[in-house]
Design a protein around this motif. Sequence first.
Motif, mmCIF file in Angstrom:
data_model
loop_
_atom_site.group_PDB
_atom_site.id
_atom_site.type_symbol
_atom_site.label_atom_id
_atom_site.label_comp_id
_atom_site.label_asym_id
_atom_site.label_seq_id
_atom_site.Cartn_x
_atom_site.Cartn_y
_atom_site.Cartn_z
ATOM 1 N N ILE A 302 0.826 -1.373 0.011
ATOM 2 C CA ILE A 302 -0.136 0.058 0.068
ATOM 3 C C ILE A 302 0.859 0.960 -0.057
ATOM 4 C CG2 ILE A 302 -1.554 1.295 1.389
ATOM 5 C CD1 ILE A 302 -2.667 -1.344 2.329
ATOM 6 N N ILE A 303 2.132 0.922 0.983
ATOM 7 C CA ILE A 303 2.894 2.466 0.949
ATOM 8 C C ILE A 303 3.670 2.762 -0.913
ATOM 9 C CG2 ILE A 303 5.010 3.541 1.650
ATOM 10 C CD1 ILE A 303 4.537 1.654 4.794
ATOM 11 N N GLY A 304 3.757 1.540 -0.934
ATOM 12 C CA GLY A 304 4.557 1.803 -2.512
ATOM 13 C C GLY A 304 3.423 1.952 -3.714
ATOM 14 N N TYR A 305 2.038 1.778 -3.355
ATOM 15 C CA TYR A 305 1.538 2.697 -4.335
ATOM 16 C C TYR A 305 0.876 4.026 -3.883
ATOM 17 C CZ TYR A 305 -3.516 3.535 -5.658
ATOM 18 O OH TYR A 305 -4.785 4.147 -6.557
ATOM 19 N N VAL A 306 1.071 4.793 -2.924
ATOM 20 C CA VAL A 306 0.379 5.290 -2.662
ATOM 21 C C VAL A 306 2.077 6.425 -2.995
ATOM 22 C CG1 VAL A 306 0.725 7.423 -0.775
ATOM 23 C CG2 VAL A 306 -0.485 5.186 -0.738
ATOM 24 N N ILE A 307 3.489 5.930 -3.354
ATOM 25 C CA ILE A 307 4.187 6.470 -3.309
ATOM 26 C C ILE A 307 4.323 6.773 -4.725
ATOM 27 C CG2 ILE A 307 6.346 6.234 -3.665
ATOM 28 C CD1 ILE A 307 6.639 5.284 -1.112
ATOM 29 N N ASP A 363 -10.990 -8.406 -2.534
ATOM 30 C CA ASP A 363 -10.439 -7.751 -2.215
ATOM 31 C C ASP A 363 -10.328 -6.141 -2.147
ATOM 32 O OD1 ASP A 363 -10.614 -8.134 -5.519
ATOM 33 O OD2 ASP A 363 -8.534 -6.814 -5.956
ATOM 34 N N ALA A 364 -11.381 -6.519 -2.372
ATOM 35 C CA ALA A 364 -12.233 -4.462 -2.594
ATOM 36 C C ALA A 364 -12.639 -4.570 -0.970
ATOM 37 C CB ALA A 364 -13.691 -4.906 -2.867
ATOM 38 N N SER A 365 -12.312 -5.210 0.063
ATOM 39 C CA SER A 365 -11.984 -5.078 1.012
ATOM 40 C C SER A 365 -10.811 -3.872 1.555
ATOM 41 C CB SER A 365 -12.042 -6.194 2.128
ATOM 42 O OG SER A 365 -11.151 -6.610 1.727
ATOM 43 N N LEU A 366 -10.280 -3.890 0.503
ATOM 44 C CA LEU A 366 -8.368 -3.343 0.431
ATOM 45 C C LEU A 366 -8.850 -1.329 -0.336
ATOM 46 C CD1 LEU A 366 -5.677 -5.469 -0.520
ATOM 47 C CD2 LEU A 366 -5.620 -4.391 1.407
ATOM 48 N N ILE A 367 -10.276 -1.506 -0.468
ATOM 49 C CA ILE A 367 -10.711 -0.206 -0.857
ATOM 50 C C ILE A 367 -10.666 0.973 -0.132
ATOM 51 C CG2 ILE A 367 -12.308 1.333 -2.344
ATOM 52 C CD1 ILE A 367 -12.742 -0.798 -4.163
ATOM 53 N N THR A 368 -11.062 0.450 1.146
ATOM 54 C CA THR A 368 -10.955 1.751 2.161
ATOM 55 C C THR A 368 -10.051 1.866 2.619
ATOM 56 O OG1 THR A 368 -13.188 0.577 2.426
ATOM 57 C CG2 THR A 368 -12.254 2.230 4.162
ATOM 58 N N THR A 369 -8.868 1.081 2.964
ATOM 59 C CA THR A 369 -7.518 1.603 3.803
ATOM 60 C C THR A 369 -6.712 1.626 2.569
ATOM 61 O OG1 THR A 369 -7.791 -0.603 4.620
ATOM 62 C CG2 THR A 369 -5.120 0.102 4.279
ATOM 63 N N LEU A 370 -6.632 1.204 1.081
ATOM 64 C CA LEU A 370 -5.577 2.724 0.111
ATOM 65 C C LEU A 370 -6.564 3.509 0.097
ATOM 66 C CD1 LEU A 370 -6.159 -0.258 -2.934
ATOM 67 C CD2 LEU A 370 -3.426 1.150 -1.455
ATOM 68 N N THR A 371 -7.965 4.065 -0.143
ATOM 69 C CA THR A 371 -8.181 5.726 -0.068
ATOM 70 C C THR A 371 -8.346 5.768 1.290
ATOM 71 O OG1 THR A 371 -10.093 4.181 -1.047
ATOM 72 C CG2 THR A 371 -10.529 6.729 -0.298
ATOM 73 N N PHE A 372 -7.661 5.760 2.570
ATOM 74 C CA PHE A 372 -7.628 6.747 3.400
ATOM 75 C C PHE A 372 -5.567 6.857 3.192
ATOM 76 C CE2 PHE A 372 -5.309 6.385 7.843
ATOM 77 C CZ PHE A 372 -5.795 8.322 7.949
ATOM 78 N N ALA A 373 -5.086 5.921 2.967
ATOM 79 C CA ALA A 373 -3.744 6.009 3.245
ATOM 80 C C ALA A 373 -3.300 7.249 1.547
ATOM 81 C CB ALA A 373 -3.253 4.557 2.563
ATOM 82 N N LEU A 374 -4.320 6.716 0.737
ATOM 83 C CA LEU A 374 -3.440 7.590 -0.473
ATOM 84 C C LEU A 374 -3.917 9.241 0.198
ATOM 85 C CD1 LEU A 374 -2.374 8.313 -3.253
ATOM 86 C CD2 LEU A 374 -5.260 7.784 -4.404
#
Length: 616
Positions: A302-307, A363-374
Motif C-alpha cells: 500500500i505504501i508503494g502504491y501511494v508513493i 480484494d474489495a475490502s482493501l479499497i477503504t484502506t487504500l483510499t484512506f492511505a492516499l
Amino acid sequence: MVASILSEIMLIGLLGIGSQWVAWRYRMPAIVVMSITGLLVGPVFGFMNPEQDFGDLYKPIISVAVAIILFEGSLNLSFKEIRGLGRPVFRISTAGAFIAWILGSLTAHYIAGLSWAVAFVIGGLFIVTGPTVIMPLLRQSKLKPRPAKILKWEGIIVDPIGALLAVFAFEIIAFLTSTNPDGSALLLFFAASVFAAILGWACGRGMGWMFETGNIPEFLKSPAVFIVVIFSFTLADEVMHETGLLAVTAMGMTLANIGISSVADMRHFKENISILLISAIFIMLTASLQVETLLKVFDPHIIGYVILMMFVVRPISIFLSTIGTDLSLNEKLLLGWIAPRGIVALTVSSYFASILGGAGYEDASLITTLTFALVFFTVVAHGFTIRWTARKLHLSMEGRPGTLIVGSNKFTINLAKSLKEQKAPVLIVDSSWERLRLAREAGIAFYHGEMLSEQTEYHLDTIPYDYLIAATDFHSYNALVCTTFIPEYGRTNVFKISPYNLVDSDVNSTVDKVGGRILFKEDVSKEELTNKISSHYKFRQTAITDQYKYKQYLEEKEDETILLYIIKPSGQIKFYSEEMRVTPENGDIVVSLTPPVKEIKKIRERLENQRDGNGK
C-alpha cells in the motif's frame, strides 16, 4: 463514547471549527489538522464513531454535504476567469484524467495487488482532487493566479468525472464478466449521465430566471438554491448512483455564467456553509475509520502504491496532457506535485467497496484502506509543502503583506510611497486616468478601473494584497467598497478614511456605521490628510527599541502627528485605528505623518548662518 447523538453533533462541529481556527492561528494546513483530530477522537481514543452512531443517516448526510460543497465550488467557475487557461484546463481535465486513470489502475493491480476489476474502479476514483482539499490549500498558499486557477478548475471539474469513471468501470466490468452480456446497463449509464447534466443545467437556468424576474424574494434566494441543489442531486442520484455530483456541478457552472447579480451574495453564504460542512465531514469520516484500516496502511504494498501515485502517476499525467500548451516547466512541476485527494474519494470508495464485495471480489475490502492511505498521505504531504514548493518554483505571491488602496490623491500616493519604501506590495485603484496621473508620476503600481465592477473582479489580481483602504472623495462609496470586500479580506483588514466632518455630521454618522474600520482617527478626514501633505508634512519612521520605548516616543512626538501604521520585524503591517488596539513592541517601526518641524528648524539655522556670514 459520547453520551448522546446531540452531544456528538455538537462535538463534531466544535472540533471541526476548532481545527480550522488552530490551522489559521498557527498557519498550518486545515485539512491536516482536521484529519488528525478526527483520528484522535475516533479510532485512536474511541470517543465517537459517527458511522455507527448515526446509522442509516450517516451516508445521506455525507452525500448531501458533498453535493453542497461541490456546488459551491462550481459556483466560482465563471468562464471569464479562464481566459487564456482554457486549453491547459481542458487537457488536464480530459486527457490528463484518462492517463491518470489508466496508470493508476495499472499501479493498483501490479503494486497493490488488486484484481483488474477492482483496480480499474479505484483507478477511476483516484483521479479526483476536489474543492474540499484544493480550496483550503489555495487559501493558505498564495499561489500566483495562473496555477491557482488551473488547480481550482481541475479539482471541481474532475470531481464528478472521477466518480462517473468509477461507475463506468464497474458497469464495463459487470458487462464483460456477465454470463449473459446485456448492453442495456451501459446505455442506462450514459443516458443517466446526460440526464444529470441536463437536469443541473435546467435547474440553474430555472433559478436564474426566477431571480431575474423577481419571482423569489431576496430573503428566500439562498434557501431556495440550497433546496434545489439537494433536489437535483437526489433526483440524479436516484436514477444512477454518483451522477448527482455531475448534476450539481452543471447547476453551479450554469448559475456562475448567466450573469445575475445575486450569485455574488449567494457565493458568500455558500462559502460559509461549505467551510462548516468540510470541517464536520472530515471529522466524521476520519473518526469513523476502524483501527484495522489504519494498521493496514503500513503494508509495504500500500505504501508503494501511494508513493507511485504521488511521484510517478500524477507527474506523468500532467506532463503528457499539457504537451503543446504554454505552461512553463515550473508550472508543470507544481501541478504535477499538488493533487491531494479528499472527501469525494473517501465517500465514494465506501460505496464501491460494498458493491464490489457483494459481487464477489474479495480484494474489495482493501479499497477503504487504500483510499484512506492516499487521502492522508497526499493531504499531509501537499498541505505542508505547497507553500515551500511554490516559493522554490517562483510561483508564490509570498512576501510582505500588500495593501490595495482605492482612490488616487495626494495623501494615498504618499502613503503608497511609504509602504513601497518598506518593500510592501501596494496598488492604487481608480476609475479616473486624471487622478491616476499622480500615481504614474510617483512610480506607484496602479489599476485603472471601477473597483466594484465585474471586469475588475476578473482582471485585477488581489492575491498579493492583505489589506484594503478605501480613500476616495465619496464617503458612501468608501463604505460600499468596504462592505463588499469584508468577506474576502476580513473585517480587521478593511479600512476607510474617516467620513467625519463638522458640516454634515448626521449623514456621516450613518455612513460611519456601514462597513470598514475608520483609518487612523475619526476626526482625521481625507481633506485634512490632503491638506497636511500640501503643508509639507513628512512620513517618518521611528524604530522602537530597548533604549527608545514606545511610551517615550508618544511623549516626545509633536501633538499634530498622526500615527499611520507599524511594521513588525516579520513584515506584518498593523494600521492604526480607534477601533483596533495597536501597541508597538521592541523591534517594531512606527510610521507617522509628522509636521515638518525638523525641516523648518534646519531652514532657520541655515538662514541664520547665512545672515551671520553676511554680517561678517
